[in-house]
Write an enzyme that holds these catalytic residues in place. Structure first.
Site, PDB file in Angstrom:
ATOM      1  N   LYS A   9       0.846  -1.195   0.000  1.00 13.48           N
ATOM      2  CA  LYS A   9       0.000   0.000   0.000  1.00 13.48           C
ATOM      3  C   LYS A   9       0.881   1.245   0.000  1.00 13.48           C
ATOM      4  CE  LYS A   9      -3.556   2.140   2.895  1.00 13.48           C
ATOM      5  NZ  LYS A   9      -4.345   1.916   4.113  1.00 13.48           N
ATOM      6  N   SER A  25      -2.867   2.430 -17.702  1.00  9.64           N
ATOM      7  CA  SER A  25      -2.010   2.100 -16.575  1.00  9.64           C
ATOM      8  C   SER A  25      -1.828   3.273 -15.624  1.00  9.64           C
ATOM      9  CB  SER A  25      -0.637   1.614 -17.034  1.00  9.64           C
ATOM     10  OG  SER A  25       0.074   2.692 -17.604  1.00  9.64           O
ATOM     11  N   TYR A  58      -2.711  -1.551 -14.143  1.00  8.71           N
ATOM     12  CA  TYR A  58      -1.392  -2.143 -13.914  1.00  8.71           C
ATOM     13  C   TYR A  58      -0.350  -1.034 -13.820  1.00  8.71           C
ATOM     14  CZ  TYR A  58      -0.787  -1.298 -18.896  1.00  8.71           C
ATOM     15  OH  TYR A  58      -0.701  -0.715 -20.124  1.00  8.71           O
TER      16      TYR A  58
END
Length: 117
Positions: A9, A25, A58
């Site tokens: 995180k 992305s 991603y």
């Protein structure tokens, strides 16, 4: 049985750019990626604290030390420069593995997106 558990995180970073004409992305400063244990191409979930948007995409590594957090492609319509986001990735593991697992959580400076010491 496998369960999804928080793996990494990046908590509260500032979006520096958005690029609608890119193929998709999120570009993240590679120093932040390394610190959080996120790798190129990994699926991440993004939560925008300013407007409540949630999305997944991603990762593409950005220049180390640049502080870059850039949403590319369609995500650029959901998150704007200056927004504060949380970036998370998850891993599949057994409940037994999950009990002993600790996610990597980093707290960059939101003014510079750099890691404070």
């Amino acid at each position: 049985m496998l369960i999804e558990v928080l793996k990494s995180k990046i908590h509260r970073v500032t979006v520096t750019e958005s690029n609608l004409n890119y193929i998709g992305s999120i570009t993240i400063d590679s120093l932040l990626m390394d610190a959080a244990g996120i790798i190129a191409g990994e699926r991440v979930y993004i939560v925008d604290n300013n407007n409540g948007e949630r999305l997944d995409t991603y990762v593409i590594p950005g220049e180390p030390g640049s502080g870059m957090i850039c949403l590319n492609g369609a995500a650029a319509r959901k998150v704007q420069p200056g927004d504060i986001v949380i970036i998370m990735s998850y891993a599949s593991m057994t409940p037994e593995e999950a009990r002993d697992f600790s996610p990597k959580v980093i707290f960059p400076d939101t003014a510079t997106n750099s890691l404070t010491k």
